[in-house]
Scaffold this motif. Structure first.
Motif, PDB file in Angstrom:
ATOM      1  N   THR A 110     108.351 -68.814  17.876  1.00 26.27           N
ATOM      2  CA  THR A 110     109.285 -69.785  17.293  1.00 26.27           C
ATOM      3  C   THR A 110     110.261 -69.069  16.364  1.00 26.27           C
ATOM      4  OG1 THR A 110     107.827 -70.210  15.392  1.00 26.27           O
ATOM      5  CG2 THR A 110     107.553 -71.652  17.319  1.00 26.27           C
ATOM      6  N   GLY A 111     111.254 -69.818  15.901  1.00 28.64           N
ATOM      7  CA  GLY A 111     112.146 -69.346  14.839  1.00 28.64           C
ATOM      8  C   GLY A 111     112.842 -68.032  15.114  1.00 28.64           C
ATOM      9  N   LEU A 112     112.935 -67.214  14.068  1.00 26.57           N
ATOM     10  CA  LEU A 112     113.646 -65.948  14.178  1.00 26.57           C
ATOM     11  C   LEU A 112     112.996 -65.010  15.188  1.00 26.57           C
ATOM     12  CD1 LEU A 112     115.869 -64.033  13.241  1.00 26.57           C
ATOM     13  CD2 LEU A 112     114.366 -63.321  11.360  1.00 26.57           C
ATOM     14  N   GLY A 113     111.675 -64.951  15.211  1.00 29.82           N
ATOM     15  CA  GLY A 113     110.990 -64.081  16.155  1.00 29.82           C
ATOM     16  C   GLY A 113     111.354 -64.411  17.589  1.00 29.82           C
ATOM     17  N   LYS A 114     111.410 -65.693  17.894  1.00 31.29           N
ATOM     18  CA  LYS A 114     111.804 -66.138  19.239  1.00 31.29           C
ATOM     19  C   LYS A 114     113.221 -65.692  19.556  1.00 31.29           C
ATOM     20  CE  LYS A 114     112.853 -70.403  21.789  1.00 31.29           C
ATOM     21  NZ  LYS A 114     112.777 -71.889  21.764  1.00 31.29           N
ATOM     22  N   GLU A 115     114.152 -65.911  18.624  1.00 29.73           N
ATOM     23  CA  GLU A 115     115.553 -65.565  18.877  1.00 29.73           C
ATOM     24  C   GLU A 115     115.753 -64.057  18.985  1.00 29.73           C
ATOM     25  OE1 GLU A 115     117.751 -67.695  19.752  1.00 29.73           O
ATOM     26  OE2 GLU A 115     116.455 -69.412  19.366  1.00 29.73           O
ATOM     27  N   LEU A 116     115.035 -63.295  18.178  1.00 27.02           N
ATOM     28  CA  LEU A 116     115.108 -61.837  18.306  1.00 27.02           C
ATOM     29  C   LEU A 116     114.616 -61.394  19.681  1.00 27.02           C
ATOM     30  CD1 LEU A 116     113.804 -60.709  14.788  1.00 27.02           C
ATOM     31  CD2 LEU A 116     116.105 -60.316  15.700  1.00 27.02           C
ATOM     32  N   ALA A 117     113.533 -62.013  20.134  1.00 21.77           N
ATOM     33  CA  ALA A 117     112.986 -61.682  21.454  1.00 21.77           C
ATOM     34  C   ALA A 117     114.000 -61.984  22.555  1.00 21.77           C
ATOM     35  CB  ALA A 117     111.693 -62.457  21.690  1.00 21.77           C
ATOM     36  N   LEU A 118     114.611 -63.155  22.496  1.00 22.67           N
ATOM     37  CA  LEU A 118     115.581 -63.545  23.516  1.00 22.67           C
ATOM     38  C   LEU A 118     116.800 -62.633  23.518  1.00 22.67           C
ATOM     39  CD1 LEU A 118     115.477 -67.438  23.061  1.00 22.67           C
ATOM     40  CD2 LEU A 118     114.459 -66.119  24.921  1.00 22.67           C
ATOM     41  N   GLU A 119     117.303 -62.318  22.328  1.00 23.71           N
ATOM     42  CA  GLU A 119     118.512 -61.495  22.233  1.00 23.71           C
ATOM     43  C   GLU A 119     118.254 -60.042  22.635  1.00 23.71           C
ATOM     44  OE1 GLU A 119     121.632 -62.561  21.639  1.00 23.71           O
ATOM     45  OE2 GLU A 119     120.787 -64.584  21.666  1.00 23.71           O
ATOM     46  N   TYR A 120     117.129 -59.482  22.197  1.00 24.27           N
ATOM     47  CA  TYR A 120     116.812 -58.103  22.578  1.00 24.27           C
ATOM     48  C   TYR A 120     116.541 -58.012  24.083  1.00 24.27           C
ATOM     49  CZ  TYR A 120     116.633 -55.812  18.005  1.00 24.27           C
ATOM     50  OH  TYR A 120     116.967 -55.244  16.798  1.00 24.27           O
ATOM     51  N   ALA A 121     115.929 -59.048  24.656  1.00 24.61           N
ATOM     52  CA  ALA A 121     115.669 -59.046  26.097  1.00 24.61           C
ATOM     53  C   ALA A 121     116.982 -59.007  26.874  1.00 24.61           C
ATOM     54  CB  ALA A 121     114.855 -60.273  26.489  1.00 24.61           C
ATOM     55  N   LYS A 122     117.988 -59.722  26.376  1.00 22.82           N
ATOM     56  CA  LYS A 122     119.304 -59.723  27.034  1.00 22.82           C
ATOM     57  C   LYS A 122     119.927 -58.332  27.013  1.00 22.82           C
ATOM     58  CE  LYS A 122     120.409 -64.534  25.844  1.00 22.82           C
ATOM     59  NZ  LYS A 122     121.268 -65.401  24.991  1.00 22.82           N
ATOM     60  N   LYS A 123     119.539 -57.525  26.033  1.00 19.08           N
ATOM     61  CA  LYS A 123     120.082 -56.178  25.912  1.00 19.08           C
ATOM     62  C   LYS A 123     119.292 -55.154  26.723  1.00 19.08           C
ATOM     63  CE  LYS A 123     122.413 -56.727  21.468  1.00 19.08           C
ATOM     64  NZ  LYS A 123     123.733 -56.366  22.036  1.00 19.08           N
ATOM     65  N   GLY A 124     118.299 -55.640  27.466  1.00 23.01           N
ATOM     66  CA  GLY A 124     117.576 -54.751  28.370  1.00 23.01           C
ATOM     67  C   GLY A 124     116.246 -54.233  27.864  1.00 23.01           C
ATOM     68  N   TYR A 125     115.819 -54.691  26.689  1.00 20.69           N
ATOM     69  CA  TYR A 125     114.522 -54.268  26.170  1.00 20.69           C
ATOM     70  C   TYR A 125     113.397 -55.080  26.821  1.00 20.69           C
ATOM     71  CZ  TYR A 125     116.804 -51.825  22.264  1.00 20.69           C
ATOM     72  OH  TYR A 125     117.565 -50.976  21.498  1.00 20.69           O
ATOM     73  N   LYS A 126     112.257 -54.453  26.999  1.00 23.09           N
ATOM     74  CA  LYS A 126     111.047 -55.188  27.366  1.00 23.09           C
ATOM     75  C   LYS A 126     110.416 -55.676  26.077  1.00 23.09           C
ATOM     76  CE  LYS A 126     106.717 -54.808  29.935  1.00 23.09           C
ATOM     77  NZ  LYS A 126     105.886 -53.944  30.795  1.00 23.09           N
ATOM     78  N   ILE A 127     109.966 -56.918  26.059  1.00 25.93           N
ATOM     79  CA  ILE A 127     109.471 -57.535  24.826  1.00 25.93           C
ATOM     80  C   ILE A 127     107.972 -57.805  24.908  1.00 25.93           C
ATOM     81  CG2 ILE A 127     109.802 -59.382  23.161  1.00 25.93           C
ATOM     82  CD1 ILE A 127     112.339 -57.739  23.692  1.00 25.93           C
ATOM     83  N   ILE A 128     107.253 -57.381  23.886  1.00 28.04           N
ATOM     84  CA  ILE A 128     105.851 -57.763  23.722  1.00 28.04           C
ATOM     85  C   ILE A 128     105.828 -58.901  22.710  1.00 28.04           C
ATOM     86  CG2 ILE A 128     103.538 -57.024  23.056  1.00 28.04           C
ATOM     87  CD1 ILE A 128     104.581 -55.658  25.571  1.00 28.04           C
ATOM     88  N   LEU A 129     105.523 -60.091  23.184  1.00 32.04           N
ATOM     89  CA  LEU A 129     105.502 -61.296  22.356  1.00 32.04           C
ATOM     90  C   LEU A 129     104.109 -61.473  21.768  1.00 32.04           C
ATOM     91  CD1 LEU A 129     107.234 -63.500  25.058  1.00 32.04           C
ATOM     92  CD2 LEU A 129     108.334 -62.745  22.942  1.00 32.04           C
ATOM     93  N   THR A 130     104.013 -61.602  20.443  1.00 35.79           N
ATOM     94  CA  THR A 130     102.704 -61.796  19.820  1.00 35.79           C
ATOM     95  C   THR A 130     102.750 -62.949  18.819  1.00 35.79           C
ATOM     96  OG1 THR A 130     103.031 -60.300  17.933  1.00 35.79           O
ATOM     97  CG2 THR A 130     102.252 -59.314  19.994  1.00 35.79           C
ATOM     98  N   GLY A 131     101.609 -63.605  18.667  1.00 35.80           N
ATOM     99  CA  GLY A 131     101.471 -64.712  17.735  1.00 35.80           C
ATOM    100  C   GLY A 131     100.091 -65.308  17.881  1.00 35.80           C
ATOM    101  N   ARG A 132      99.773 -66.249  17.024  1.00 38.09           N
ATOM    102  CA  ARG A 132      98.433 -66.846  17.066  1.00 38.09           C
ATOM    103  C   ARG A 132      98.264 -67.853  18.190  1.00 38.09           C
ATOM    104  NH1 ARG A 132      97.261 -68.817  11.035  1.00 38.09           N
ATOM    105  NH2 ARG A 132      99.477 -69.314  11.184  1.00 38.09           N
ATOM    106  N   ARG A 133      99.360 -68.520  18.566  1.00 37.17           N
ATOM    107  CA  ARG A 133      99.283 -69.577  19.589  1.00 37.17           C
ATOM    108  C   ARG A 133      99.929 -69.106  20.892  1.00 37.17           C
ATOM    109  NH1 ARG A 133     102.189 -74.133  18.348  1.00 37.17           N
ATOM    110  NH2 ARG A 133     103.566 -72.934  16.974  1.00 37.17           N
ATOM    111  N   GLU A 134      99.193 -69.197  21.964  1.00 38.68           N
ATOM    112  CA  GLU A 134      99.670 -68.692  23.248  1.00 38.68           C
ATOM    113  C   GLU A 134     100.781 -69.553  23.850  1.00 38.68           C
ATOM    114  OE1 GLU A 134      97.553 -66.717  27.055  1.00 38.68           O
ATOM    115  OE2 GLU A 134      96.970 -68.806  26.692  1.00 38.68           O
ATOM    116  N   ALA A 135     100.685 -70.880  23.703  1.00 34.49           N
ATOM    117  CA  ALA A 135     101.626 -71.786  24.378  1.00 34.49           C
ATOM    118  C   ALA A 135     103.097 -71.494  24.053  1.00 34.49           C
ATOM    119  CB  ALA A 135     101.276 -73.242  24.066  1.00 34.49           C
ATOM    120  N   PRO A 136     103.486 -71.414  22.768  1.00 34.18           N
ATOM    121  CA  PRO A 136     104.898 -71.119  22.491  1.00 34.18           C
ATOM    122  C   PRO A 136     105.324 -69.725  22.949  1.00 34.18           C
ATOM    123  CG  PRO A 136     103.622 -71.161  20.444  1.00 34.18           C
ATOM    124  CD  PRO A 136     102.743 -71.697  21.529  1.00 34.18           C
ATOM    125  N   LEU A 137     104.412 -68.764  22.928  1.00 34.87           N
ATOM    126  CA  LEU A 137     104.722 -67.421  23.412  1.00 34.87           C
ATOM    127  C   LEU A 137     105.018 -67.455  24.907  1.00 34.87           C
ATOM    128  CD1 LEU A 137     101.932 -65.354  21.594  1.00 34.87           C
ATOM    129  CD2 LEU A 137     104.335 -65.505  20.945  1.00 34.87           C
TER     130      LEU A 137
END
Length: 219
Positions: free
Chosen positions: A11-38
Motif C-alpha cells: 500500500t501507500g508509498l511502497g506500492k507506488e515505488l514498486a510500480l514506478e521502479y517496475a516501469k523503469k525495468g527493475y524486478k521488484i521483491i514485494l514484502t509486507g505482513r499481508r499477502e493479499a495487497p502484495l
C-alpha cells in the motif's frame, strides 16, 4: 535487470515505488505482513509487463527477517534495499498504549536494522548496491503528539547517517525525508485534520526515484 526489495510495498508509498521502479525495468521483491495487497501490486506490475515476486515478512520478528532474507537471496540477487515499512504512533504520550509504542519502535527501528543487517553481506557482493531508508520529516524535528514516532525516526536517521560513513565507497545509503502523504497510514487516526494538503504517494514516489542516487532526499 537489477532487483529491488521494498518493504511495506502492498500500500501507500511502497506500492507506488514498486510500480514506478517496475516501469523503469527493475524486478521488484514485494514484502509486507499481508499477502493479499502484495499480490494485488504484483498483478498490476505483471499487467504492465514488469516482473515482481511476493514474500510475506514480519519486520518486528528477527526470526521472520532471517528466514525471509534467506529464502529471497536463494533465487534473487538484490542490489537495492528500500526500507519503507513504518508504523504510526500519535497522541499525547500519557495516552499512548504500550502496544502502539512497541509496534512503532519494533517496526520503524528494529525492523529497519534487522533487515539491513541480514541483507548487507549479500548487498556487498552486488554491483553498485544501494540502501534507501524512508525516514520522514519526523526524523528532523520534534512534533506535538508525535513523541514516540519522532523518536523512532530520529533513531533511523542516526542509523542511516552512521551507515553512510561505515559503508562509504561500498554502498550508497540514502536518507529520504518526506512530509505527510495521503495514504492508509492515516486511516486509523485523526492526527491529520486536512488530508487535502498532503501529497499523493505517486507524487512522492516520482520525486524519490528522480533523486535516488543522492545521499539525502527532501520531499
Amino acid at each position: 535487470m537489477k532487483t529491488i526489495l521494498i518493504t511495506g510495498s502492498g500500500t501507500g508509498l511502497g506500492k507506488e515505488l514498486a510500480l514506478e521502479y517496475a516501469k523503469k525495468g527493475y524486478k521488484i521483491i514485494l514484502t509486507g505482513r499481508r499477502e493479499a495487497p502484495l499480490k494485488e501490486v504484483q498483478q498490476l506490475i505483471h499487467q504492465e509487463g514488469g516482473h515482481a515476486e511476493v514474500f510475506t515478512l514480519d519486520l518486528t520478528k528477527h526470526e521472520s527477517v532471517q528466514k525471509t532474507v534467506s529464502a529471497i537471496i536463494k533465487n534473487h540477487s538484490i542490489s537495492f534495499l528500500i526500507n519503507n515499512a513504518g508504523a504510526g504512533c500519535f497522541g499525547p504520550l500519557s495516552e499512548l498504549s504500550i502496544e502502539d509504542i512497541d509496534l512503532a519502535l519494533q517496526t520503524n527501528v528494529f525492523g529497519t536494522i534487522y533487515l539491513t543487517k541480514e541483507l548487507l553481506p549479500h548487498l556487498l557482493e552486488q554491483n553498485e548496491p544501494k540502501i534507501m531508508n524512508i525516514i520522514s520529516t519526523a526524523g528532523q524535528k520534534g512534533k506535538v503528539n508525535e513523541s514516540v514516532y519522532v523518536a523512532s525516526k530520529f533513531a533511523v536517521r542516526g542509523f542511516t547517517e552512521s551507515l553512510q560513513k561505515e559503508l562509504e565507497g561500498k554502498v550508497t545509503v540514502t536518507a529520504t525525508y518526506m512530509g505527510g502523504m495521503d495514504t492508509p497510514f492515516w486511516d486509523e487516526t485523526d492526527h491529520i485534520k486536512d488530508k487535502s494538503r498532503l501529497k499523493s504517494p505517486q507524487q512522492v514516489a516520482e520525486i524519490i526515484i528522480s533523486q535516488d542516487s543522492q545521499f539525502e532526499i527532501n520531499v
